[in-house]
Design a protein around this motif. Structure first.
Motif, PDB file in Angstrom:
ATOM      1  N   GLY A   8       0.810  -1.196   0.000  1.00 48.41           N
ATOM      2  CA  GLY A   8       0.000   0.000   0.000  1.00 48.41           C
ATOM      3  C   GLY A   8       0.853   1.260   0.000  1.00 48.41           C
ATOM      4  N   GLY A   9       0.193   2.386  -0.192  1.00 51.42           N
ATOM      5  CA  GLY A   9       0.895   3.654  -0.194  1.00 51.42           C
ATOM      6  C   GLY A   9       0.049   4.747  -0.797  1.00 51.42           C
ATOM      7  N   LEU A  10       0.699   5.859  -1.083  1.00 52.76           N
ATOM      8  CA  LEU A  10       0.038   7.023  -1.674  1.00 52.76           C
ATOM      9  C   LEU A  10       0.264   7.001  -3.185  1.00 52.76           C
ATOM     10  N   VAL A  11      -0.810   7.146  -3.932  1.00 56.11           N
ATOM     11  CA  VAL A  11      -0.720   7.151  -5.388  1.00 56.11           C
ATOM     12  C   VAL A  11      -1.672   8.198  -5.935  1.00 56.11           C
ATOM     13  N   GLN A  12      -1.313   8.785  -7.055  1.00 60.20           N
ATOM     14  CA  GLN A  12      -2.168   9.778  -7.678  1.00 60.20           C
ATOM     15  C   GLN A  12      -3.309   9.119  -8.431  1.00 60.20           C
ATOM     16  N   PRO A  13      -4.410   9.810  -8.580  1.00 53.58           N
ATOM     17  CA  PRO A  13      -5.506   9.280  -9.390  1.00 53.58           C
ATOM     18  C   PRO A  13      -5.021   8.902 -10.780  1.00 53.58           C
ATOM     19  N   GLY A  14      -5.483   7.748 -11.238  1.00 50.29           N
ATOM     20  CA  GLY A  14      -5.031   7.228 -12.518  1.00 50.29           C
ATOM     21  C   GLY A  14      -3.809   6.348 -12.440  1.00 50.29           C
ATOM     22  N   GLY A  15      -3.187   6.310 -11.277  1.00 50.81           N
ATOM     23  CA  GLY A  15      -1.973   5.519 -11.101  1.00 50.81           C
ATOM     24  C   GLY A  15      -2.264   4.063 -10.795  1.00 50.81           C
ATOM     25  N   SER A  16      -1.178   3.323 -10.531  1.00 53.86           N
ATOM     26  CA  SER A  16      -1.282   1.887 -10.282  1.00 53.86           C
ATOM     27  C   SER A  16      -0.521   1.503  -9.013  1.00 53.86           C
ATOM     28  N   LEU A  17      -0.954   0.433  -8.404  1.00 54.65           N
ATOM     29  CA  LEU A  17      -0.267  -0.187  -7.284  1.00 54.65           C
ATOM     30  C   LEU A  17      -0.449  -1.687  -7.387  1.00 54.65           C
ATOM     31  N   ARG A  18       0.514  -2.415  -6.863  1.00 56.31           N
ATOM     32  CA  ARG A  18       0.352  -3.864  -6.752  1.00 56.31           C
ATOM     33  C   ARG A  18       0.481  -4.254  -5.282  1.00 56.31           C
ATOM     34  N   LEU A  19      -0.568  -4.809  -4.755  1.00 52.60           N
ATOM     35  CA  LEU A  19      -0.561  -5.315  -3.388  1.00 52.60           C
ATOM     36  C   LEU A  19      -0.138  -6.780  -3.388  1.00 52.60           C
ATOM     37  N   LEU A 109     -18.395 -13.256   0.889  1.00 50.50           N
ATOM     38  CA  LEU A 109     -18.894 -13.299   2.266  1.00 50.50           C
ATOM     39  C   LEU A 109     -17.740 -13.413   3.241  1.00 50.50           C
ATOM     40  N   GLU A 110     -17.589 -12.444   4.104  1.00 45.32           N
ATOM     41  CA  GLU A 110     -16.449 -12.420   5.028  1.00 45.32           C
ATOM     42  C   GLU A 110     -16.440 -13.624   5.961  1.00 45.32           C
ATOM     43  N   ASP A 111     -17.611 -14.077   6.366  1.00 41.38           N
ATOM     44  CA  ASP A 111     -17.684 -15.178   7.328  1.00 41.38           C
ATOM     45  C   ASP A 111     -17.119 -16.481   6.772  1.00 41.38           C
ATOM     46  N   ASP A 112     -16.992 -16.569   5.461  1.00 42.59           N
ATOM     47  CA  ASP A 112     -16.452 -17.787   4.862  1.00 42.59           C
ATOM     48  C   ASP A 112     -14.919 -17.817   4.897  1.00 42.59           C
ATOM     49  N   TYR A 113     -14.318 -16.711   5.268  1.00 40.38           N
ATOM     50  CA  TYR A 113     -12.852 -16.624   5.329  1.00 40.38           C
ATOM     51  C   TYR A 113     -12.432 -16.753   6.800  1.00 40.38           C
ATOM     52  N   HIS A 114     -11.506 -17.673   7.064  1.00 38.64           N
ATOM     53  CA  HIS A 114     -11.177 -17.955   8.459  1.00 38.64           C
ATOM     54  C   HIS A 114      -9.885 -17.305   8.921  1.00 38.64           C
ATOM     55  N   SER A 115      -9.084 -16.800   7.996  1.00 37.21           N
ATOM     56  CA  SER A 115      -7.812 -16.185   8.374  1.00 37.21           C
ATOM     57  C   SER A 115      -7.662 -14.860   7.621  1.00 37.21           C
ATOM     58  N   TRP A 116      -7.182 -13.859   8.347  1.00 38.04           N
ATOM     59  CA  TRP A 116      -7.070 -12.517   7.776  1.00 38.04           C
ATOM     60  C   TRP A 116      -5.687 -11.937   8.025  1.00 38.04           C
ATOM     61  N   GLY A 117      -5.238 -11.166   7.057  1.00 33.46           N
ATOM     62  CA  GLY A 117      -4.023 -10.397   7.251  1.00 33.46           C
ATOM     63  C   GLY A 117      -4.319  -9.091   7.971  1.00 33.46           C
ATOM     64  N   GLN A 118      -3.297  -8.303   8.221  1.00 32.59           N
ATOM     65  CA  GLN A 118      -3.430  -7.113   9.044  1.00 32.59           C
ATOM     66  C   GLN A 118      -3.881  -5.883   8.280  1.00 32.59           C
ATOM     67  N   GLY A 119      -3.838  -5.887   6.973  1.00 38.24           N
ATOM     68  CA  GLY A 119      -4.280  -4.732   6.201  1.00 38.24           C
ATOM     69  C   GLY A 119      -3.152  -3.823   5.785  1.00 38.24           C
ATOM     70  N   THR A 120      -3.319  -3.196   4.634  1.00 36.21           N
ATOM     71  CA  THR A 120      -2.355  -2.221   4.138  1.00 36.21           C
ATOM     72  C   THR A 120      -3.140  -1.044   3.564  1.00 36.21           C
ATOM     73  N   LEU A 121      -2.705   0.160   3.889  1.00 38.93           N
ATOM     74  CA  LEU A 121      -3.450   1.360   3.535  1.00 38.93           C
ATOM     75  C   LEU A 121      -3.090   1.831   2.133  1.00 38.93           C
ATOM     76  N   VAL A 122      -4.127   2.066   1.349  1.00 38.21           N
ATOM     77  CA  VAL A 122      -3.972   2.653   0.017  1.00 38.21           C
ATOM     78  C   VAL A 122      -4.666   4.003   0.020  1.00 38.21           C
ATOM     79  N   THR A 123      -3.938   5.032  -0.352  1.00 43.22           N
ATOM     80  CA  THR A 123      -4.498   6.378  -0.422  1.00 43.22           C
ATOM     81  C   THR A 123      -4.327   6.888  -1.847  1.00 43.22           C
ATOM     82  N   VAL A 124      -5.437   7.251  -2.454  1.00 46.35           N
ATOM     83  CA  VAL A 124      -5.410   7.775  -3.818  1.00 46.35           C
ATOM     84  C   VAL A 124      -5.770   9.250  -3.750  1.00 46.35           C
ATOM     85  N   SER A 125      -4.776  10.072  -4.015  1.00 43.13           N
ATOM     86  CA  SER A 125      -4.977  11.502  -3.859  1.00 43.13           C
ATOM     87  C   SER A 125      -3.928  12.264  -4.653  1.00 43.13           C
ATOM     88  N   SER A 126      -4.335  13.442  -5.120  1.00 45.01           N
ATOM     89  CA  SER A 126      -3.386  14.289  -5.833  1.00 45.01           C
ATOM     90  C   SER A 126      -2.743  15.273  -4.866  1.00 45.01           C
TER      91      SER A 126
END
Length: 126
Positions: A8-19, A109-126
């Motif tokens: 995750g990270g900060l990216v401008q509108p129209g940009g790309s990221l790979r998680l 459906l979230e309830d069907d998933y038994h294991s979760w990662g901690q999350g990564t923040l993506v911010t799309v902003s100019s």
């Protein structure tokens, strides 16, 4: 199953990221992996899912033409390539695992998933 999302990270509108979602403790081939996100003030939503054996992929309508899910079994990692990002894509992104095969009507459906990662923040902003 342990999952760790990154990229995750900060990216401008129209940009790309790979998680990336690094999966450990299990053979990734036997697990379905999903990507979800939660924007501020909103419920968590399912974005994409790749089935065990990579035989099926599912996408939410809002990202179908912009996001691509894939896996590298050798690296035990699942990716979410995000293109043409929009400000409304700003959210915390999570990966999750399930040991069952997804179907069209219930893959997000979230309830069907038994294991979760901690999350990564993506911010799309100019």
């Amino acid at each position: 199953v342990q999952l760790q999302a990154s990229g995750g990270g900060l990216v401008q509108p129209g940009g790309s990221l790979r998680l990336s979602c690094a999966v450990s403790g299990v053979n990734l081939d036997y697990y379905t992996i999903g990507w979800f996100r939660q924007a501020p003030g909103k419920e968590r939503e399912g974005l994409a899912c790749i089935s065990r054996g990579s035989t099926r992929r599912f996408y939410a309508g809002s990202v179908r033409d912009r996001f691509t899910i894939g896996r590298d079994t050798a690296k035990s990692t699942v990716y979410l390539q995000m293109n043409r990002l929009k400000p409304e894509d700003t959210a915390v992104y999570y990966c999750a695992a399930r040991n069952t095969s997804p179907i069209t009507s219930t893959w997000a459906l979230e309830d069907d998933y038994h294991s979760w990662g901690q999350g990564t923040l993506v911010t799309v902003s100019s």
